[in-house]
Write an enzyme that holds these catalytic residues in place. Sequence first.
Site, short mmCIF file in Angstrom:
data_model
loop_
_atom_site.label_atom_id
_atom_site.label_comp_id
_atom_site.label_asym_id
_atom_site.label_seq_id
_atom_site.Cartn_x
_atom_site.Cartn_y
_atom_site.Cartn_z
N ASP A 136 0.73 -1.33 0.00
CA ASP A 136 0.12 0.01 -0.08
C ASP A 136 0.78 1.29 -0.18
OD1 ASP A 136 -2.96 -0.61 0.63
OD2 ASP A 136 -1.93 -2.06 1.70
N THR B 293 -7.53 -4.86 -0.07
CA THR B 293 -6.38 -5.47 0.53
C THR B 293 -6.60 -6.58 1.11
OG1 THR B 293 -5.73 -3.00 0.94
CG2 THR B 293 -4.56 -4.50 2.33
#
Length: 393
Positions: A92, A179
């Site tokens: 990320d 995610t």
Amino acid sequence: MNLLQSSSQFSTVRFLHLHPSSPTPLRTRFLPVRSSLLPFTNQNAKYHRELEAAVDVVERACRICVDVKKSLYSSEGRIVEKNDNTPVTVADFGVQALVSLELSKVFPSIPLVAEEDSDFVRSNNLVDSVVSVVTDKASSNDKPLTNVDVLEAIDRGKNAIVYGTRPATYWVLDPIDGTKGFLKGSEALYVVGLALVVEGDIVLGVMGCPNWKEASSYNSTIDVQGSESVPTRSGILMVAHIGCGTWARQLSDLMGVSAKVPNGWTRCFVDGCHLVPKARFCISDSQTWESVPLSAFFSATSDADGVSDKEILLLPTCCGSLCKYLMVASGRASVFILRARAQTIIKVTDWKGSDIDLAADQVERRILFPSMGVLVSNGTIHNRILEMISSTS
């Protein structure tokens, strides 16, 4: 933050489907390969430089995701959790830093709105790991990247932006949408999403999905995660530019092997479904069909061969909203419907049929407020679904 919205200037799709109005063809059409990074000429694309930069950086960002995922469960892999219990990895932060660094080199005056900040990286001892993955994918520079360079690049996405009386021009990035899917394994989809907003309108968008599996034929509806029984190709890059249509091509060199046709673009169209019961639906993986107003009219089944008159086909879930937008744009799904929750950060039309206001968050442009929920469709059945939602409200 999703990249797609409804607009009267777009074609029949309530999605970032930017080709001129035309009859809806079957699924996808192949066109000749062009030498450019883009599938259309620069003369037809006002923001071609911005889109070329976005395509390049999103593809490299996808490679960060693949590399981190390979080492995720090794002794060097890191998995941590943010305060909201959402799993997040160095991918990320690496993606956000890379995109910030690369876009600021080419377009230093265009700010970035993104998700992460460097405080979390520092407090979880992730700095070295993030710098390592960014350095590996960043464009050549006269001097090596420092920790300060990368941390400042991450924070660029959180810096205050002065918008003035009208919405500014700015990039919007979701480093990894889905995610949880990124952490689940190779089957669960996740997306790197980047868009450019100009005066309140989305003018271009790029989505990269490293583990998207596309059948070699678009004439069959296969499982959204791919099927071992048909030839597949892995990884997709989807782009759209206002007035130039929506296009996709295979992600190249993700696994160390170049694609056979690295610049081969495919024109994408929504499906031609015009009856709600015949539509292929997808919903959020965190919600149930019973939470959707249409459940008052139809039950849902995931059995494509056994759909009754009172049932609709609900495609298998995949993580993140952007994956569902991608499915509608590619013709795999007809509809994506989502009930709004507190602080939902999503774009398209609300359940009242109104456009989503990108400037509703007048301070940071990070939060959207869709009335009741969000609806994405092929356009043909959009109004009918809105009527059904309204009748149950």
